[in-house]
Each structure stands twice: as C-alpha cells, then as structure tokens.
Design a protein around this motif. Structure first.
Motif, PDB file in Angstrom:
ATOM      1  N   UNK A 279       0.834  -1.220   0.143  1.00 38.09           N
ATOM      2  CA  UNK A 279       0.313  -0.235   0.420  1.00 38.09           C
ATOM      3  C   UNK A 279       1.038   1.227  -0.050  1.00 38.09           C
ATOM      4  N   UNK A 280       2.030   1.277   1.011  1.00 37.71           N
ATOM      5  CA  UNK A 280       2.879   2.281   1.062  1.00 37.71           C
ATOM      6  C   UNK A 280       3.704   2.562  -0.545  1.00 37.71           C
ATOM      7  N   UNK A 281       4.031   1.432  -1.297  1.00 34.43           N
ATOM      8  CA  UNK A 281       4.576   1.676  -2.115  1.00 34.43           C
ATOM      9  C   UNK A 281       3.190   1.743  -3.303  1.00 34.43           C
ATOM     10  N   UNK A 282       2.675   2.052  -3.266  1.00 38.75           N
ATOM     11  CA  UNK A 282       1.702   1.971  -4.204  1.00 38.75           C
ATOM     12  C   UNK A 282       0.997   3.518  -3.824  1.00 38.75           C
ATOM     13  N   UNK A 283       1.102   4.125  -3.157  1.00 35.49           N
ATOM     14  CA  UNK A 283       0.697   5.697  -2.796  1.00 35.49           C
ATOM     15  C   UNK A 283       1.769   6.101  -3.366  1.00 35.49           C
ATOM     16  N   UNK A 284       2.761   5.807  -3.364  1.00 39.80           N
ATOM     17  CA  UNK A 284       3.823   6.404  -3.951  1.00 39.80           C
ATOM     18  C   UNK A 284       4.383   6.552  -5.075  1.00 39.80           C
ATOM     19  N   UNK A 285       3.356   5.876  -5.945  1.00 42.20           N
ATOM     20  CA  UNK A 285       3.709   5.103  -7.635  1.00 42.20           C
ATOM     21  C   UNK A 285       4.938   4.703  -7.768  1.00 42.20           C
ATOM     22  N   UNK A 286       5.340   3.914  -6.674  1.00 44.27           N
ATOM     23  CA  UNK A 286       5.862   2.658  -6.908  1.00 44.27           C
ATOM     24  C   UNK A 286       5.946   0.961  -7.829  1.00 44.27           C
ATOM     25  N   UNK A 287       6.757   0.932  -8.642  1.00 45.01           N
ATOM     26  CA  UNK A 287       6.871  -0.340  -9.406  1.00 45.01           C
ATOM     27  C   UNK A 287       7.114  -1.536  -8.548  1.00 45.01           C
ATOM     28  N   UNK A 288       6.412  -2.532  -8.058  1.00 45.43           N
ATOM     29  CA  UNK A 288       6.937  -3.624  -6.917  1.00 45.43           C
ATOM     30  C   UNK A 288       7.205  -5.142  -8.380  1.00 45.43           C
ATOM     31  N   UNK A 289       8.551  -5.572  -8.407  1.00 45.67           N
ATOM     32  CA  UNK A 289       8.394  -6.640  -8.440  1.00 45.67           C
ATOM     33  C   UNK A 289       8.761  -7.625  -7.063  1.00 45.67           C
ATOM     34  N   UNK A 290       7.417  -8.181  -6.618  1.00 47.08           N
ATOM     35  CA  UNK A 290       7.343  -9.169  -6.541  1.00 47.08           C
ATOM     36  C   UNK A 290       7.601 -10.439  -6.462  1.00 47.08           C
ATOM     37  N   UNK A 291       8.445 -10.624  -5.986  1.00 54.06           N
ATOM     38  CA  UNK A 291       9.355 -12.404  -5.997  1.00 54.06           C
ATOM     39  C   UNK A 291       8.742 -13.352  -5.564  1.00 54.06           C
ATOM     40  N   UNK A 292       8.614 -13.842  -5.611  1.00 59.02           N
ATOM     41  CA  UNK A 292       7.555 -15.989  -5.276  1.00 59.02           C
ATOM     42  C   UNK A 292       8.634 -16.035  -4.463  1.00 59.02           C
ATOM     43  N   UNK A 293       8.522 -16.726  -3.250  1.00 57.20           N
ATOM     44  CA  UNK A 293       9.741 -17.622  -3.025  1.00 57.20           C
ATOM     45  C   UNK A 293       9.655 -19.240  -3.613  1.00 57.20           C
ATOM     46  N   UNK A 294      11.285 -19.396  -3.142  1.00 54.76           N
ATOM     47  CA  UNK A 294      11.498 -20.177  -4.404  1.00 54.76           C
ATOM     48  C   UNK A 294      10.129 -21.988  -4.036  1.00 54.76           C
ATOM     49  N   UNK A 295       9.733 -22.731  -5.274  1.00 55.03           N
ATOM     50  CA  UNK A 295       9.365 -23.440  -5.460  1.00 55.03           C
ATOM     51  C   UNK A 295      10.348 -24.753  -5.434  1.00 55.03           C
ATOM     52  N   UNK A 296      10.517 -25.734  -4.129  1.00 57.47           N
ATOM     53  CA  UNK A 296      10.985 -27.057  -3.527  1.00 57.47           C
ATOM     54  C   UNK A 296      10.461 -28.186  -4.007  1.00 57.47           C
TER      55      UNK A 296
END
Length: 132
Positions: free
Chosen positions: A44-61
């Motif tokens: 929410x904070x990053x969205x409010x700042x207009x940031x593009x967020x790259x959300x990396x999924x935890x690895x698939x073991x």
C-alpha cells in the motif's frame, strides 16, 4: 499504516522496488497473520508512492519436501496479495535445486542466473565491463 525504516529510504527517485521474502524467513515460520498484514502495508505504501513493485515468489522446492511444505503457504499468500495490486509484477525466480550447496542456499552460479533473469525482466542492460 506504520512505515518501516527500509521503506523510508525509498525516495522520489526510487520508483522500482524488488521485494523477495527470504527462504530462511519462511522456513522459520513467520507468524502468517503478521506476514499478511506487513506485506499489504508495504505494498500500500509503495502503491501510494507510485512505485512499480517486483514481487518475487518464494522458490518452489521439489526435492526438499520439508522446505516445500513450509514455504508453500508463504508462496501462496505472496501471490494472492500481490495480484490485488495493479503496480505489482509477480516474478517467479530462476531456481534449480541442483545449484544449492546445502539443499537450501544458492551456489554462486544460481545467484548469477537469478541476477541475469532480473536484469532481463526489468528491461535493464548490463554495463559493458560486466559483459566481458
């Protein structure tokens, strides 16, 4: 929303942020309600700042079943929450369990390929001296 210290350093010139929950964090069993709340708060904070967020999924073991069982719920929640934001790009990390030196932590070769993958996904180019 309380802004954590690491988010305070995201200034007006920082419009792209990579968030990757550490495998160790997931394996230690972060309290799930806390994890969900903090991830939403951060996004929410990053969205409010207009940031593009790259959300990396935890690895698939696949080979390490104990790690898979512990990490999968955090992976699912990360994906579910990330999909709720239009400024978030979900990234599946490059992952090869044959390139883990202890069944959990990456060898340098895997770090290299993850970095190359991020560079490509973010549309960046390598500095000339790195290509040699």
């Amino acid at each position: 929303v309380t802004i954590p210290d690491w988010l305070r350093c995201v200034g007006p010139n920082n419009d792209q942020v990579i968030i990757w929950l550490g495998t160790n964090d997931a394996l230690q069993g972060i309290y799930m309600p806390h994890f969900k709340t903090k991830l939403r708060d951060h996004l929410q904070v990053l969205e409010g700042r207009g940031c593009r967020v790259y959300l990396v999924l935890p690895p698939l073991f696949v080979q390490n079943h104990e790690a898979a069982a512990k990490i999968e719920p955090y992976r699912d929640v990360t994906l579910d929450i990330g999909l709720q934001y239009t400024n978030v790009t979900i990234i599946e990390p490059v992952w090869n369990e044959d390139l883990l030196f202890d069944g959990l932590h990456q060898e340098p070769a895997l770090h290299f390929w993850q970095a190359v993958d991020f560079i490509n996904k973010l549309g960046l180019t390598l500095p000339e001296e790195a290509e040699q």
